[in-house]
Design an enzyme around this catalytic site. Structure first.
Site, PDB file in Angstrom:
ATOM      1  N   HIS A 164      80.201   7.680  22.828  1.00 54.27           N
ATOM      2  CA  HIS A 164      80.237   8.979  23.522  1.00 54.27           C
ATOM      3  C   HIS A 164      80.995   8.802  24.841  1.00 54.27           C
ATOM      4  O   HIS A 164      81.237   7.686  25.310  1.00 54.27           O
ATOM      5  CB  HIS A 164      78.814   9.453  23.808  1.00 54.27           C
ATOM      6  CG  HIS A 164      78.046   8.450  24.604  1.00 54.27           C
ATOM      7  ND1 HIS A 164      78.225   8.259  25.969  1.00 54.27           N
ATOM      8  CD2 HIS A 164      77.146   7.526  24.225  1.00 54.27           C
ATOM      9  CE1 HIS A 164      77.462   7.284  26.374  1.00 54.27           C
ATOM     10  NE2 HIS A 164      76.813   6.815  25.359  1.00 54.27           N
TER      11      HIS A 164
HETATM   12  O1  LIG Z   1      70.544   0.932  31.315  1.00 53.65           O
HETATM   13  P1  LIG Z   1      70.608   2.209  30.546  1.00 53.65           P
HETATM   14  O2  LIG Z   1      69.347   2.983  30.470  1.00 53.65           O
HETATM   15  O3  LIG Z   1      71.785   3.049  30.915  1.00 53.65           O
HETATM   16  O4  LIG Z   1      70.863   1.702  29.049  1.00 53.65           O
HETATM   17  C1  LIG Z   1      71.037   2.690  28.084  1.00 53.65           C
HETATM   18  C2  LIG Z   1      72.279   2.398  27.320  1.00 53.65           C
HETATM   19  O5  LIG Z   1      73.358   2.423  28.215  1.00 53.65           O
HETATM   20  P2  LIG Z   1      74.295   1.130  28.401  1.00 53.65           P
HETATM   21  O6  LIG Z   1      73.351   0.013  28.727  1.00 53.65           O
HETATM   22  O7  LIG Z   1      74.973   0.940  27.070  1.00 53.65           O
HETATM   23  O8  LIG Z   1      75.193   1.511  29.497  1.00 53.65           O
HETATM   24  C3  LIG Z   1      72.494   3.479  26.286  1.00 53.65           C
HETATM   25  O9  LIG Z   1      73.688   3.192  25.572  1.00 53.65           O
HETATM   26  P3  LIG Z   1      74.799   4.367  25.520  1.00 53.65           P
HETATM   27  O10 LIG Z   1      75.973   3.773  24.819  1.00 53.65           O
HETATM   28  O11 LIG Z   1      74.159   5.486  24.739  1.00 53.65           O
HETATM   29  O12 LIG Z   1      75.088   4.726  26.942  1.00 53.65           O
HETATM   30  C4  LIG Z   1      71.321   3.489  25.324  1.00 53.65           C
HETATM   31  O13 LIG Z   1      71.517   4.526  24.386  1.00 53.65           O
HETATM   32  C5  LIG Z   1      70.030   3.720  26.101  1.00 53.65           C
HETATM   33  O14 LIG Z   1      68.957   3.647  25.205  1.00 53.65           O
HETATM   34  C6  LIG Z   1      69.845   2.660  27.155  1.00 53.65           C
HETATM   35  O15 LIG Z   1      69.876   1.391  26.518  1.00 53.65           O
HETATM   36  P4  LIG Z   1      68.575   0.478  26.559  1.00 53.65           P
HETATM   37  O16 LIG Z   1      68.979  -0.718  25.766  1.00 53.65           O
HETATM   38  O17 LIG Z   1      67.502   1.311  25.913  1.00 53.65           O
HETATM   39  O18 LIG Z   1      68.326   0.171  28.003  1.00 53.65           O
END
Ligand SMILES: O=P(O)(O)O[C@H]1[C@H](OP(=O)(O)O)[C@@H](OP(=O)(O)O)[C@H](O)[C@@H](O)[C@H]1OP(=O)(O)O
Length: 435
Positions: A60
């Site tokens: 996304h």
């Molecule tokens: O640290 P956050 O809460 O932002 O982590 C998100 C994930 O973001 P990312 O670490 O990849 O920047 C998010 O992935 P995204 O691609 O959808 O932005 C994920 O969906 C969300 O569940 C968080 O990941 P987590 O592994 O549950 O911390």
């Protein structure tokens, strides 16, 4: 925050924002022309090749912070407001209002819509024989999305980009919500048990927070704010980093919050983010990549079908666009053996890993995308791989256009195995393999 005096447009540490980083930092030529495509790409080995099918797996676009992180940011903001008002004054933040709210919960920002609208137009420009108005109107461009709002809204923005590109108005093109493909990690019991719910699975991330490198970052932030060292924990440093990264990604401003970090600090913060993705979504645990078997088979089955259909006349699906998350792409790229370092990323080898291949912000920035293109050539089907619109050579190949059969030979074990049900079954209930 929108009009900071004499702050250059781009924070000097913008290339270290990891998965909170902009797509433009990976492809800086887009900063001056968001619709530019890379004209100097390698050419196909023979001119009689014809593009037959394109699959794109796309993260996304730019999003707001998740609720979990807004809470950390609020906590850090309250600390700075109560104990570091002088610093806020010095960096022109004294009028700054905390504009992040918990209900943002990772929703797509307007910039994220633009990311996808522009990406759609660039891909249409790059693949003019596959992403065509005819294929769009005849339903030969299929769109699949994760059910998460940021992905559905990215899908809508992607379609809007195609409609703009082809000057189509008022039409509705449908998309399919398919979490078994785009959120496979939610349905893999073994991943949930051994990684998602197992706090030991991310031990290296936790251990890194206690290393001299990380402690030095905390101390430097405390020194800049003139607060006690005890006040700056890993969560506080992460929140401070997010104030800088999200202001830039969402509002394209170089926020004073970025002044809490220098290059050395940002590289440490990036490594902490990479450790999380390495151990939760990539090479750290084998189940991370094996949980994407369904998506792996979906891609290769469709490539095979397109190659067969083309030889027999009509390819039913010219283009498949699948919109998911960083955690959709990272496991698949890991299964393909991409961005694998010889030495695993651990809490104690930050200094040796400065040249590492696994840098999540270079692999899956907002709108990060893996594109596989099948060509029909006189000598057989060839497969082109691009990541973030740049050519990518698959492991064990020495060309950007390997024969599909060669690629399938390299992945033969996965193609014959990688059974999602078997891989995701909890060990004590794993189905008995035939004897
Ligand atoms: O640290 P956050 O809460 O932002 O982590 C998100 C994930 O973001 P990312 O670490 O990849 O920047 C998010 O992935 P995204 O691609 O959808 O932005 C994920 O969906 C969300 O569940 C968080 O990941 P987590 O592994 O549950 O911390």
């Amino acid at each position: 925050e929108n009009n900071i005096p004499d702050a250059p447009g781009i924070p000097s540490i913008a290339t270290y924002f990891g998965t909170k980083g902009r797509y433009e930092e990976v492809n800086p030529y887009l900063i001056n022309d968001i619709l530019a495509v890379n004209e100097t790409l390698p050419l196909l080995p023979s001119t009689d090749c014809r593009a037959v099918h394109l699959t794109a797996v796309i993260r996304h676009g730019t999003r707001y912070p998740t609720t979990k992180n807004v809470k950390k940011m609020r906590h850090f903001y309250d600390l700075v407001l109560s104990s570091a008002s002088d610093w806020m004054q010095n960096v022109s933040l004294s009028q700054w209002e905390m504009w992040y709210t918990e209900d943002m919960d990772g929703r797509l920002a307007r910039k994220g819509q633009e990311d996808h609208t522009h990406l759609a137009q660039r891909l249409a420009k790059s693949f003019p024989t596959l992403i065509t108005e005819q294929n769009l109107r005849s339903g030969r461009i299929k769109m699949i999305t994760s059910s998460k709002h940021r992905c559905v809204n990215s899908t809508i923005a992607f379609k809007r980009g195609l409609m703009t590109y082809f000057n189509i108005e008022g039409e509705e093109f449908d998309h399919e919500v398919n979490d078994a493909l785009m959120r496979f990690f939610d349905q893999c019991d073994r991943f949930i048990a051994e990684v998602e719910k197992n706090k030991n699975a991310l031990m290296e991330v936790e251990n890194f927070h206690s290393t001299p490198e990380m402690k030095r970052v905390f101390e430097k932030i405390a020194d800049r704010l003139k607060v006690p060292y005890s006040a700056i924990t890993a969560d506080m440093a992460e929140a401070a980093f997010y104030f800088c990264a999200y202001a830039f990604a969402i509002k394209s401003v170089n926020s004073p919050w970025c002044q809490l970090f220098d290059y050395a600090d940002a590289q440490v913060m990036e490594y902490a983010d990479d450790l999380k993705h390495y151990w939760k979504r990539s090479y750290g645990h084998e189940i991370n990549s094996k949980s994407s078997c369904n998506l792996f088979h979906d891609v290769f089955t469709r490539l095979d079908k397109a190659a067969f259909d083309h030889r027999s006349g009509q390819v039913s699906e010219a283009v498949t666009v699948q919109i998911g998350h960083a955690e959709t792409l990272l496991p698949l790229l890991t299964l393909l053996g991409l961005f694998k370092d010889i030495t695993p990323l651990t809490a104690d080898n930050f200094a040796k890993q400065s040249g590492r291949a696994f840098r999540a912000g270079r692999i899956v920035p907002y709108a990060g995308n893996l594109v596989l293109v099948l060509y029909d050539c006189p000598e057989g089907s060839r497969l082109e791989t691009r990541l973030n619109e740049q050519p990518l050579m698959l492991p064990k190949t020495d060309t950007y256009f390997p024969l599909l059969e060669e690629v399938k030979r390299h992945y033969a074990e996965l193609l014959q195995g990688c059974d999602q049900k078997a891989e995701c079954a909890l060990p004590h209930v794993r189905p008995q393999t035939a004897v």
